[in-house]
Motif scaffolding. Structure first.
Motif, PDB file in Angstrom:
ATOM      1  N   PHE A   1       6.763 -10.201 -11.690  1.00 19.23           N
ATOM      2  CA  PHE A   1       7.132  -8.717 -11.449  1.00 19.23           C
ATOM      3  C   PHE A   1       8.548  -8.482 -11.630  1.00 19.23           C
ATOM      4  O   PHE A   1       9.027  -7.519 -12.309  1.00 19.23           O
ATOM      5  N   GLU A   2       9.492  -9.439 -11.086  1.00 21.79           N
ATOM      6  CA  GLU A   2      10.818  -9.152 -11.052  1.00 21.79           C
ATOM      7  C   GLU A   2      11.401  -9.112 -12.548  1.00 21.79           C
ATOM      8  O   GLU A   2      12.239  -8.542 -13.048  1.00 21.79           O
ATOM      9  N   ARG A   3      10.813 -10.084 -13.336  1.00 23.09           N
ATOM     10  CA  ARG A   3      11.290 -10.337 -14.587  1.00 23.09           C
ATOM     11  C   ARG A   3      11.012  -9.296 -15.415  1.00 23.09           C
ATOM     12  O   ARG A   3      11.742  -8.841 -16.507  1.00 23.09           O
ATOM     13  N   VAL A   4       9.862  -8.502 -15.242  1.00 20.59           N
ATOM     14  CA  VAL A   4       9.748  -7.146 -16.301  1.00 20.59           C
ATOM     15  C   VAL A   4      10.214  -6.098 -15.548  1.00 20.59           C
ATOM     16  O   VAL A   4      10.126  -5.029 -16.175  1.00 20.59           O
ATOM     17  N   GLY A   5      10.999  -6.173 -14.465  1.00 18.01           N
ATOM     18  CA  GLY A   5      11.735  -4.943 -14.007  1.00 18.01           C
ATOM     19  C   GLY A   5      10.802  -4.117 -13.217  1.00 18.01           C
ATOM     20  O   GLY A   5      11.228  -3.066 -12.845  1.00 18.01           O
ATOM     21  N   GLY A   6       9.580  -4.649 -12.618  1.00 13.86           N
ATOM     22  CA  GLY A   6       8.834  -3.802 -11.759  1.00 13.86           C
ATOM     23  C   GLY A   6       8.127  -2.619 -12.613  1.00 13.86           C
ATOM     24  O   GLY A   6       8.137  -2.570 -13.586  1.00 13.86           O
ATOM     25  N   TYR A   7       7.675  -1.703 -11.531  1.00 14.19           N
ATOM     26  CA  TYR A   7       6.931  -0.527 -12.146  1.00 14.19           C
ATOM     27  C   TYR A   7       8.184   0.416 -12.634  1.00 14.19           C
ATOM     28  O   TYR A   7       9.370   0.616 -12.176  1.00 14.19           O
TER      29      TYR A   7
ATOM     30  N   VAL B   1       3.055  -1.154   4.305  1.00 13.49           N
ATOM     31  CA  VAL B   1       2.624   0.101   3.830  1.00 13.49           C
ATOM     32  C   VAL B   1       3.782   0.875   3.678  1.00 13.49           C
ATOM     33  O   VAL B   1       5.012   0.825   4.393  1.00 13.49           O
ATOM     34  N   VAL B   2       4.060   1.457   2.521  1.00 15.04           N
ATOM     35  CA  VAL B   2       5.083   2.208   1.843  1.00 15.04           C
ATOM     36  C   VAL B   2       4.779   3.708   1.902  1.00 15.04           C
ATOM     37  O   VAL B   2       4.230   4.234   1.181  1.00 15.04           O
ATOM     38  N   ASP B   3       5.365   4.524   2.933  1.00 15.61           N
ATOM     39  CA  ASP B   3       5.047   5.868   3.018  1.00 15.61           C
ATOM     40  C   ASP B   3       5.960   6.852   2.201  1.00 15.61           C
ATOM     41  O   ASP B   3       7.293   6.743   2.338  1.00 15.61           O
ATOM     42  N   GLY B   4       5.623   7.856   1.588  1.00 21.41           N
ATOM     43  CA  GLY B   4       6.270   8.736   0.843  1.00 21.41           C
ATOM     44  C   GLY B   4       6.525   9.995   1.599  1.00 21.41           C
ATOM     45  O   GLY B   4       6.373  11.180   1.023  1.00 21.41           O
ATOM     46  N   ASP B   5       7.005   9.903   2.827  1.00 19.79           N
ATOM     47  CA  ASP B   5       7.188  11.178   3.754  1.00 19.79           C
ATOM     48  C   ASP B   5       6.059  11.990   3.843  1.00 19.79           C
ATOM     49  O   ASP B   5       5.721  13.037   3.691  1.00 19.79           O
ATOM     50  N   SER B   6       4.873  11.271   4.603  1.00 20.81           N
ATOM     51  CA  SER B   6       3.825  12.054   4.766  1.00 20.81           C
ATOM     52  C   SER B   6       3.939  13.204   6.045  1.00 20.81           C
ATOM     53  O   SER B   6       4.814  12.758   6.925  1.00 20.81           O
TER      54      SER B   6
ATOM     55  N   ILE C   1       0.865  -1.225  -0.022  1.00 20.14           N
ATOM     56  CA  ILE C   1       0.053  -0.018  -0.017  1.00 20.14           C
ATOM     57  C   ILE C   1       0.738   1.255   0.112  1.00 20.14           C
ATOM     58  O   ILE C   1       1.563   1.470   1.017  1.00 20.14           O
ATOM     59  N   PRO C   2       0.916   2.097  -1.256  1.00 21.31           N
ATOM     60  CA  PRO C   2       1.503   3.227  -1.218  1.00 21.31           C
ATOM     61  C   PRO C   2       0.687   4.256  -0.405  1.00 21.31           C
ATOM     62  O   PRO C   2      -0.354   4.376  -0.742  1.00 21.31           O
ATOM     63  N   THR C   3       1.495   5.234   0.503  1.00 24.25           N
ATOM     64  CA  THR C   3       0.586   6.164   1.245  1.00 24.25           C
ATOM     65  C   THR C   3       1.364   7.402   1.187  1.00 24.25           C
ATOM     66  O   THR C   3       2.740   7.709   0.990  1.00 24.25           O
ATOM     67  N   LEU C   4       0.689   8.543   1.068  1.00 30.01           N
ATOM     68  CA  LEU C   4       0.995   9.877   1.189  1.00 30.01           C
ATOM     69  C   LEU C   4      -0.324  10.933   1.994  1.00 30.01           C
ATOM     70  O   LEU C   4      -1.269  11.022   1.097  1.00 30.01           O
ATOM     71  N   ASN C   5       0.244  11.019   3.195  1.00 31.36           N
ATOM     72  CA  ASN C   5      -1.100  11.708   3.832  1.00 31.36           C
ATOM     73  C   ASN C   5      -2.610  10.927   4.080  1.00 31.36           C
ATOM     74  O   ASN C   5      -3.484  11.480   3.517  1.00 31.36           O
ATOM     75  N   GLU C   6      -2.330   9.826   4.662  1.00 30.81           N
ATOM     76  CA  GLU C   6      -3.460   9.096   4.605  1.00 30.81           C
ATOM     77  C   GLU C   6      -4.077   8.637   5.811  1.00 30.81           C
ATOM     78  O   GLU C   6      -4.492   7.491   6.199  1.00 30.81           O
ATOM     79  N   ALA C   7      -3.569   9.521   6.879  1.00 30.40           N
ATOM     80  CA  ALA C   7      -3.932   9.148   8.215  1.00 30.40           C
ATOM     81  C   ALA C   7      -5.295   8.629   8.574  1.00 30.40           C
ATOM     82  O   ALA C   7      -5.893   8.083   9.615  1.00 30.40           O
TER      83      ALA C   7
ATOM     84  N   ALA D   1      10.104   5.435   1.472  1.00 29.22           N
ATOM     85  CA  ALA D   1      10.707   5.534   0.289  1.00 29.22           C
ATOM     86  C   ALA D   1      10.469   6.884  -0.347  1.00 29.22           C
ATOM     87  O   ALA D   1       9.684   7.692  -0.112  1.00 29.22           O
ATOM     88  N   PRO D   2      11.327   6.921  -1.609  1.00 23.28           N
ATOM     89  CA  PRO D   2      10.955   8.304  -2.091  1.00 23.28           C
ATOM     90  C   PRO D   2       9.801   8.699  -2.681  1.00 23.28           C
ATOM     91  O   PRO D   2       8.969   7.761  -3.139  1.00 23.28           O
ATOM     92  N   ARG D   3       9.194   9.479  -2.442  1.00 18.66           N
ATOM     93  CA  ARG D   3       7.758  10.041  -3.014  1.00 18.66           C
ATOM     94  C   ARG D   3       7.476   9.824  -4.168  1.00 18.66           C
ATOM     95  O   ARG D   3       8.225  10.178  -5.198  1.00 18.66           O
ATOM     96  N   GLY D   4       6.333   9.118  -4.488  1.00 14.20           N
ATOM     97  CA  GLY D   4       6.178   8.805  -5.947  1.00 14.20           C
ATOM     98  C   GLY D   4       5.472   7.331  -5.657  1.00 14.20           C
ATOM     99  O   GLY D   4       6.314   6.276  -5.461  1.00 14.20           O
ATOM    100  N   ARG D   5       4.415   7.074  -6.261  1.00 16.72           N
ATOM    101  CA  ARG D   5       3.836   5.725  -6.292  1.00 16.72           C
ATOM    102  C   ARG D   5       4.514   4.499  -7.013  1.00 16.72           C
ATOM    103  O   ARG D   5       4.560   3.580  -6.172  1.00 16.72           O
ATOM    104  N   ALA D   6       5.047   4.646  -8.161  1.00 22.27           N
ATOM    105  CA  ALA D   6       5.776   3.537  -8.700  1.00 22.27           C
ATOM    106  C   ALA D   6       6.980   3.404  -7.627  1.00 22.27           C
ATOM    107  O   ALA D   6       7.367   1.974  -7.546  1.00 22.27           O
ATOM    108  N   ALA D   7       7.878   4.307  -7.368  1.00 24.84           N
ATOM    109  CA  ALA D   7       8.716   3.965  -6.404  1.00 24.84           C
ATOM    110  C   ALA D   7       8.725   3.553  -5.184  1.00 24.84           C
ATOM    111  O   ALA D   7       9.237   2.523  -4.598  1.00 24.84           O
ATOM    112  N   GLN D   8       7.523   3.749  -4.383  1.00 26.62           N
ATOM    113  CA  GLN D   8       6.969   3.214  -3.243  1.00 26.62           C
ATOM    114  C   GLN D   8       6.469   1.850  -3.504  1.00 26.62           C
ATOM    115  O   GLN D   8       6.880   1.143  -2.704  1.00 26.62           O
TER     116      GLN D   8
END
Length: 235
Positions: free
Chosen positions: A155-161, A40-45, A12-18, A63-70
């Protein structure tokens, strides 16, 4: 000896989802009880999302902010054989989610997505959801709102997002399609209609159509993100 089902990892990527994260994680409690995990992978909420989520998830990562990176960061940390990428404002049908390993095995497929239902008051939202689901069936392309799930090895074979500002779900679907069509699960996830209702349903639909067309014609996602008014945040 019976073979154990693959462990499901819900990312679950999150940013300000409290406001809604505890409710979502409570909904996912049966996944943990069945041997799966929630990450939960938070992008510095700035609203304390990570700390609020921590008692209710298996792991909370930064993780660095950005849904793909998270989501990529979550996939690296996950221990499951099946990865489920879930937006923070989306609620899955839990019994169906738990059956995904069996559904994939019976279908002979390695990835897929759910149908989506949009929760909101606007009378056009059911039509928007129906259109999304039908388009996805015709094209084999899934959106993040539809809770993409994929075998970890694939997922790993295609290199992820692809870590781009927008359209990361489209880019991933295109890669996954090379390895077979998606499993389209009819029992829907329910996602919030806040994006459509806050910006106007018709306006948002037209904007997303134009962005998808521009992306197909080769416009770079960073430019599309600026047009969309994106601020590198999961919505």
């Amino acid at each position: 000896m019976l073979q154990q089902h693959p462990i499901i990892s819900v990312i679950i990527p999150t940013l300000n989802e409290a406001q809604g994260i505890v409710s979502l994680l409570a909904t996912l409690a049966p996944v943990r009880a069945a041997g799966g995990e929630t990450l939960v992978v938070d992008g510095d909420s700035s609203d304390g999302t990570a700390g609020i989520a921590a008692p209710h998830a298996d792991r909370v990562l930064s993780a660095p902010r950005g849904r793909a990176a998270q989501m990529n960061a979550g996939a690296v940390a996950a221990r499951g054989d099946l990865l489920v990428f879930l937006h923070a404002d989306t609620r899955p049908p839990i019994e169906t989610l738990l059956c995904l390993p069996d559904l994939l095995a019976r279908s002979g497929r390695s990835w897929g997505r759910f149908d989506v239902r949009i929760d909101g008051r606007h009378p056009l939202l059911p039509l928007v959801a129906w259109s999304m689901n039908q388009r996805s069936r015709l094209t084999g392309i899934a959106t993040g709102d539809q809770a993409i799930f994929v075998d970890r090895a694939l997922f790993e074979r295609v290199g992820g997002y692809l870590e781009i500002a927008l359209m990361e779900d489209i880019a991933l679907s295109r890669e996954l399609k090379h390895h077979g069509p998606p499993l389209c699960v009819r029992n829907p996830v329910v996602t919030s209609g806040r994006r459509w209702e806050s910006k106007g349903v018709v306006r948002t639909v037209l904007l997303m159509w134009s962005l998808r067309l521009a992306y197909a014609l080769g416009v770079y996602p960073d430019r599309l993100s600026r047009i969309y008014g994106h601020r590198s945040r999961p919505d």
